[in-house]
Motif scaffolding. Sequence first.
Motif, short mmCIF file in Angstrom:
data_model
loop_
_atom_site.label_atom_id
_atom_site.label_comp_id
_atom_site.label_asym_id
_atom_site.label_seq_id
_atom_site.Cartn_x
_atom_site.Cartn_y
_atom_site.Cartn_z
N GLU A 1 -9.52 -47.00 -21.89
CA GLU A 1 -8.23 -46.34 -22.02
C GLU A 1 -7.66 -46.66 -23.39
N LEU B 1 -16.05 -35.10 -30.10
CA LEU B 1 -16.83 -36.35 -30.10
C LEU B 1 -18.24 -36.13 -29.55
N ARG C 1 -3.56 -42.99 -23.13
CA ARG C 1 -3.77 -43.60 -21.81
C ARG C 1 -4.34 -42.63 -20.79
N THR C 2 -5.14 -41.69 -21.24
CA THR C 2 -5.66 -40.75 -20.25
C THR C 2 -6.78 -41.40 -19.45
N LEU D 1 -17.21 -47.13 -25.28
CA LEU D 1 -15.82 -46.86 -25.64
C LEU D 1 -14.88 -47.66 -24.77
N VAL E 1 -9.79 -40.70 -19.51
CA VAL E 1 -10.73 -39.68 -19.01
C VAL E 1 -11.88 -39.44 -19.97
N LEU E 2 -11.78 -40.01 -21.17
CA LEU E 2 -12.73 -39.61 -22.20
C LEU E 2 -14.18 -39.95 -21.87
N ASP F 1 -10.86 -51.01 -27.86
CA ASP F 1 -12.00 -50.63 -28.70
C ASP F 1 -12.58 -51.85 -29.41
N THR G 1 -10.75 -33.24 -27.76
CA THR G 1 -11.28 -34.46 -28.37
C THR G 1 -12.69 -34.75 -27.86
N MET H 1 -14.06 -45.43 -31.59
CA MET H 1 -12.89 -46.24 -31.92
C MET H 1 -11.75 -45.32 -32.33
N1 LIG Z 1 -9.94 -39.71 -31.53
C1 LIG Z 1 -10.80 -40.59 -31.04
N2 LIG Z 1 -11.82 -41.05 -31.82
C2 LIG Z 1 -12.71 -41.97 -31.34
N3 LIG Z 1 -12.65 -42.49 -30.13
C3 LIG Z 1 -11.66 -42.07 -29.31
C4 LIG Z 1 -10.70 -41.10 -29.71
N4 LIG Z 1 -9.85 -40.90 -28.68
C5 LIG Z 1 -10.25 -41.71 -27.69
N5 LIG Z 1 -11.34 -42.42 -28.06
C6 LIG Z 1 -12.08 -43.41 -27.25
O1 LIG Z 1 -11.82 -43.14 -25.88
C7 LIG Z 1 -11.24 -44.28 -25.25
C8 LIG Z 1 -10.28 -43.83 -24.16
O2 LIG Z 1 -9.21 -43.09 -24.72
P1 LIG Z 1 -8.20 -42.22 -23.89
O3 LIG Z 1 -9.01 -41.28 -23.07
O4 LIG Z 1 -7.37 -41.58 -24.96
O5 LIG Z 1 -7.39 -43.16 -23.03
C9 LIG Z 1 -10.64 -45.09 -26.39
O6 LIG Z 1 -10.58 -46.46 -26.06
C10 LIG Z 1 -11.61 -44.82 -27.53
O7 LIG Z 1 -12.75 -45.67 -27.42
#
Ligand SMILES: Nc1ncnc2c1ncn2[C@@H]1O[C@H](COP(=O)(O)O)[C@@H](O)[C@H]1O
Lengths: 259, 313
Positions: free
Chosen positions: A119, A102, A124-125, A116, A127-128, A39, A98, A7
């Motif tokens: 995005e 994680l 908004r990547t 998770l 990619v996580l 989330d 990040t 989250m």
């Molecule tokens: N700093 C963070 N801590 C925990 N979960 C993260 C974090 N950054 C991203 N996420 C998770 O990764 C998802 C996609 O994020 P993003 O890749 O930034 O678009 C989010 O919806 C979160 O569930």
Amino acid sequence: MNIVVLMKQVPDTWSERTLRAADNTLDRDAADAVMNELDEYAIEEGLRLTEAHGGEVTIVSMGPEKATESIRKALSMGADKAVHVSDEALHGSDALVTSAVLAKVLERAGFDLVILGSESTDARTGVLAAMLAERLGVPQLTFASKVDIDGSAIAIHRLADYGYDTVEGTLPAVVSVVEKINEPRYPSFKGIMAAKKKPVETLTVADLGIDPAQVGLAASATEVVEWAKRPPRAAGVVVTDDGDGGTKAAEFLASRKFI
Amino acid sequence: MLAEHSGETVKKVTTELLTLARSLGEPSVVWTGPGAEGAKDRLAEFGAAKVYVADSADYDDYLVAPKAELLGQLVADKAPAAVLVPATAEGREVAGRLAVKTSSGVLTDVVGVSGELVGEQSIFGGAITVQSRVTAGTPIIAVRPNAVSPSAAAGAAVLEPVSIAVTDAAKTARVTGRVAQERGERPELTEASIVVSGGRGLGAGENFALIEQLADSLGAAVGASRAATDAGWYPHQFQVGQTGKTVSPQLYMAIGISGAIQHRAGMQTSKTIMVVNKDPEAPIFELADFGVVGDLFKVVPQLIEEIGKRQAG
Ligand SMILES: Nc1ncnc2c1ncn2[C@@H]1O[C@H](COP(=O)(O)O)[C@@H](O)[C@H]1O
Ligand SMILES: Cc1cc2nc3c(=O)[nH]c(=O)nc-3n(C[C@H](O)[C@H](O)[C@H](O)COP(=O)(O)OP(=O)(O)OC[C@H]3O[C@@H](n4cnc5c(N)ncnc54)[C@H](O)[C@@H]3O)c2cc1C
């Protein structure tokens, strides 16, 4: 089943968001902070799966002190406990960093399933989830609009332009969700009271055995060179329909060669 | 650069990536799965120098990981200046895994790249434009569809088979079926040069027929606001906005959509914007190149009729 939901706290999309002039990173003080909307769907799915199959939901969040508010909200929704990675050194970390942090938390906590959002509304990547699956060496079941678990088998509907794909794997796995998957619950009064007593473990980068020099802005593999507010669009023509609005619209389209 | 294609058919975004790649250096296309022979001419037309062909069915049968593995191997063997992928759901995920494999930075949703490999991104729903660059590894750049106008330039498109077997480790998420839902023959939302979107103003799901009719008169894709998808009036995958698709067509038409910031986030960078809304105060008018204040149930049928007349005449 041991479910970890990731989250992130993000600036509210309703408020004006900007970057910091000093280091081109997100200005977290400029806007109200809220839980990343997707989330909530990830948490809801985690709760539903443990309700059906037993087990626990652990929230993992990496972010500043202030993220505690969003962590409490997650616990009020019904998650059992939380891990908060909070460290000045993390400021400005990009997706690659990040995901490394994680992944360490996830290895330490252990998991059958990581859920998770597909995005976040700030970075908004998107990619996580893929990065985590790569780092953890587990199946990637992403953009899920439906999740089914049967023993150690997991099947999802993956949202696609034309509809969806059905995708299968085995646990442990990483799942990212889209908003179509469920309707997140609101925290109940009882939930809010109970959340106050639920354990939240706060970790620093050092606690995870990571060298602080390996995280944050300086260690990131991308940098923002410069940024600017987008100039407002030039004012257009607005007409009021007096029975010929459609005709005028067609004239406009013709003048721009769309028809 | 990674080609997106369906069988032999080269997707438009692939021609956009080729156009961009040509401005940065000599483009080599990575082609996964069958169809490269049939696509060769098209790739040559847009200036592909080489086409690395990995024609195993595994690339379609397993999610993302096999493609990332292939690109990882090619990055190691060929040391490219950069890797370009389409910023589609899958393209971004390939980029993410490749970034981890090669310890490289990744820029997502880029709308332009300069010669120094500085990528332009539009963030916070288009409110801010940033210039970013990769500072470690091989720059991996996911380019937003429709951001670059494709232009032709002859290339050799020499097909070079690559015989890298997909490892078992990359075969953990198996695609067991593809289920197509109503979509018809319309262009893909993120690829279309015209998008016609409907919102709560339509009042009911069956009224989306009007939006579809308008879209079909222009060869456009259909989009929807979240209010419309949440109400079940139109399938979710057509939602435009922050939690839906980001589109940047030549023409975006917002019909019965108020223009909430989250909707604008997905369409603000469209080249031309047309609006039909009965409320003159609706914020969407701030974006309009051309707006009609009026009842969509009167304006749109007339517009469709006029388009028909002009196309017949
Ligand atoms: N700093 C963070 N801590 C925990 N979960 C993260 C974090 N950054 C991203 N996420 C998770 O990764 C998802 C996609 O994020 P993003 O890749 O930034 O678009 C989010 O919806 C979160 O569930
Ligand atoms: C975190 C978050 C993420 C979100 N993500 C998205 C997203 O991705 N995409 C998205 O679209 N929204 C998103 N939203 C929702 C967004 O805030 C708005 O609620 C939504 O965009 C409103 O949709 P709408 O414009 O169709 O409906 P409304 O705001 O209700 O507007 C309907 C418009 O139709 C007009 N109208 C009504 N009848 C007629 C008629 N007969 N003729 C002409 N005009 C008429 C009205 O004047 C009004 O302006 C998100 C919200 C949040 C909080």
